[in-house]
Write a protein that holds these residues in place. Structure first.
Motif, short mmCIF file in Angstrom:
data_model
loop_
_atom_site.label_atom_id
_atom_site.label_comp_id
_atom_site.label_asym_id
_atom_site.label_seq_id
_atom_site.Cartn_x
_atom_site.Cartn_y
_atom_site.Cartn_z
N PRO A 99 -10.92 1.12 1.05
CA PRO A 99 -11.43 2.10 0.09
C PRO A 99 -10.63 3.40 0.16
O PRO A 99 -10.06 3.75 1.20
CB PRO A 99 -12.89 2.32 0.55
CG PRO A 99 -13.23 1.11 1.35
CD PRO A 99 -11.96 0.66 2.00
N ALA A 100 -10.59 4.11 -0.96
CA ALA A 100 -9.91 5.40 -0.99
C ALA A 100 -10.52 6.33 0.04
O ALA A 100 -11.75 6.36 0.21
CB ALA A 100 -10.02 6.01 -2.38
N PRO A 101 -9.72 7.09 0.76
CA PRO A 101 -10.27 7.97 1.80
C PRO A 101 -11.12 9.07 1.19
O PRO A 101 -10.74 9.69 0.19
CB PRO A 101 -9.02 8.54 2.48
CG PRO A 101 -7.95 8.43 1.45
CD PRO A 101 -8.25 7.19 0.66
N THR A 132 -1.04 8.95 6.63
CA THR A 132 -2.24 8.13 6.76
C THR A 132 -2.04 7.13 7.89
O THR A 132 -0.90 6.74 8.18
CB THR A 132 -2.56 7.38 5.46
OG1 THR A 132 -3.74 6.58 5.63
CG2 THR A 132 -1.42 6.47 5.03
N THR A 133 -3.14 6.74 8.51
CA THR A 133 -3.08 5.65 9.49
C THR A 133 -3.42 4.31 8.86
O THR A 133 -3.30 3.27 9.51
CB THR A 133 -4.05 5.93 10.66
OG1 THR A 133 -5.38 6.08 10.14
CG2 THR A 133 -3.64 7.19 11.41
N ASP A 134 -3.86 4.33 7.59
CA ASP A 134 -4.13 3.07 6.89
C ASP A 134 -2.82 2.29 6.74
O ASP A 134 -1.77 2.87 6.42
CB ASP A 134 -4.70 3.34 5.50
CG ASP A 134 -6.09 3.93 5.54
OD1 ASP A 134 -6.72 3.88 6.61
OD2 ASP A 134 -6.53 4.46 4.49
N LYS A 135 -2.90 1.00 6.95
CA LYS A 135 -1.70 0.18 6.81
C LYS A 135 -1.50 -0.18 5.35
O LYS A 135 -1.71 -1.30 4.90
CB LYS A 135 -1.79 -1.07 7.69
CG LYS A 135 -0.41 -1.65 8.03
CD LYS A 135 -0.46 -2.69 9.11
CE LYS A 135 0.95 -3.17 9.43
NZ LYS A 135 0.94 -4.24 10.46
N VAL A 136 -1.09 0.85 4.59
CA VAL A 136 -0.89 0.71 3.15
C VAL A 136 0.46 1.31 2.75
O VAL A 136 0.99 2.18 3.45
CB VAL A 136 -2.01 1.41 2.33
CG1 VAL A 136 -3.36 0.78 2.62
CG2 VAL A 136 -2.03 2.92 2.61
N VAL A 137 0.99 0.81 1.65
CA VAL A 137 2.14 1.42 1.00
C VAL A 137 1.78 1.64 -0.46
O VAL A 137 0.76 1.13 -0.96
CB VAL A 137 3.40 0.53 1.12
CG1 VAL A 137 3.86 0.45 2.56
CG2 VAL A 137 3.15 -0.87 0.55
N ALA A 309 -1.09 -3.63 2.79
CA ALA A 309 -1.68 -3.72 1.46
C ALA A 309 -1.04 -2.65 0.58
O ALA A 309 -0.55 -1.63 1.07
CB ALA A 309 -3.18 -3.52 1.52
N VAL A 310 -1.06 -2.88 -0.73
CA VAL A 310 -0.62 -1.86 -1.68
C VAL A 310 -1.85 -1.09 -2.16
O VAL A 310 -2.80 -1.68 -2.66
CB VAL A 310 0.11 -2.50 -2.89
CG1 VAL A 310 0.48 -1.42 -3.91
CG2 VAL A 310 1.36 -3.23 -2.42
N ALA A 311 -1.84 0.21 -1.97
CA ALA A 311 -2.93 1.08 -2.40
C ALA A 311 -2.48 1.94 -3.58
O ALA A 311 -1.29 1.99 -3.92
CB ALA A 311 -3.40 1.96 -1.25
#
Length: 317
Positions: A99-101, A132-137, A309-311
């Motif tokens: 989810p969006a932060p 970000t620490t989310d594993k997203v690009v 994941a792609v965000a």
């Protein structure tokens, strides 16, 4: 009171394949329901009270049906992603972004990418990676030359978000294509009127390229964007001053660039990082050895294989 019947357990144990997995999910939900009862959780509608044992407070029945429905929706969504991946010839479905932060990262100019007066003039920051620490690009697509309907279908069915940066001279013959893209939940942003080398223009010339495009974006897409990408990634102080004067807050560029047959890297170690911005272009066979769906297949094989994941970029700004 037995919340999980022995017959249910035997039935699940005897099943194989998808049916068994569904059965195990239902059994797991029954365990969750038992926990809900034990902790006195209320049912969604507050009804169906369970008779208390002597000396205990009344307990509410667990939301077993709601849990079952939720699990069913998750299974259906995953099945749809797997089917879409197969349809578009991906070995595995893209990973779903978190989810969006709720608290957005603080965006600062990348070190070494500043211009004179960056802080004093409060100029839009130029950055290549979102902290970000989310594993997203984040996938960003420039210009607007290619208008491939298959690309829109593919990205919609695979639920891959992206952000477009549009140049008017390339999109003006088919604004409707990009409005459809916008309606599917993807951002459309400013990439100038004619895609010039901005540092070669005067302040007034740069302002015309950026701010007049803001007016066109408002007319064609309903609002003036706050994201602007300078063509070729080239800019100077006048570029950022002009952009800021007509509502631009961020000037993202990129850390990787994706082509139909390879990826180019800004960093020497050639590794993805959490929050990296990836650039590609609206291109087709006229300029590539393939199509935009071909490019997406190659890129997603790499990104997914690395556990990313792609965000949606706008969700983090």
């Amino acid at each position: 009171m037995r919340l999980v019947r022995q017959s249910d357990k035997r039935a699940v144990k005897g099943m194989r394949g998808p049916r068994a997995r569904h059965g195990r999910a239902r059994a797991g939900l029954a365990v969750l329901a038992a926990c809900a009862v034990a902790s006195g959780c209320a049912a969604p509608d507050g009804k169906d009270a369970v008779e208390p044992a002597h000396g205990q407070q009344p307990l509410k029945a667990p939301p077993a049906r709601a849990l079952d429905d939720y699990a069913g929706r998750l299974l259906a969504a995953q099945a749809a992603r797997v089917a879409a991946a197969k349809r578009w010839r991906l070995a595995e479905p893209p990973l779903a972004a978190p989810p969006a932060p709720a608290k957005k990262p603080v965006i600062k100019v990348r070190k070494g990418f500043e211009v004179d007066g960056q802080e004093d003039l409060d100029l839009p920051p130029v950055f290549t990676t979102v902290p970000t620490t989310d594993k997203v690009v984040f996938l960003t697509i420039d210009d607007g030359a290619e208008k491939d309907p298959a690309f829109l279908r593919m990205m919609s069915e695979l639920k891959i978000p992206y952000t477009a940066f549009l140049s008017n001279f390339l999109v003006k013959n088919d604004y409707a294509y990009f409005r459809k893209m916008q309606a599917l939940g993807n951002g459309v942003n400013n990439h100038t009127l004619t895609h010039p080398y901005l540092p070669g223009l005067s302040y007034a010339g740069q302002r015309r390229e950026i701010c007049d495009m803001q007016d066109i974006m408002r007319k064609q897409f309903g609002k003036r964007p706050v994201l602007f990408r300078p063509p070729f990634g080239n800019y100077n102080q006048d570029t950022l001053r002009a952009a800021g004067s007509c509502g631009i807050k961020y000037a993202p560029i990129w850390n990787e660039e994706a082509f139909v047959d390879h990826i180019e890297w800004r960093e020497e170690d050639k590794q993805l990082r959490p929050g990296d911005i990836i650039l590609t272009h609206f291109r087709g066979r006229d300029e590539w050895k393939g199509t935009m769906p071909d490019m997406v297949r190659r890129l997603m094989k790499y990104v997914t294989g690395k556990g990313y994941a792609v965000a949606r970029l706008e969700d983090y700004l």
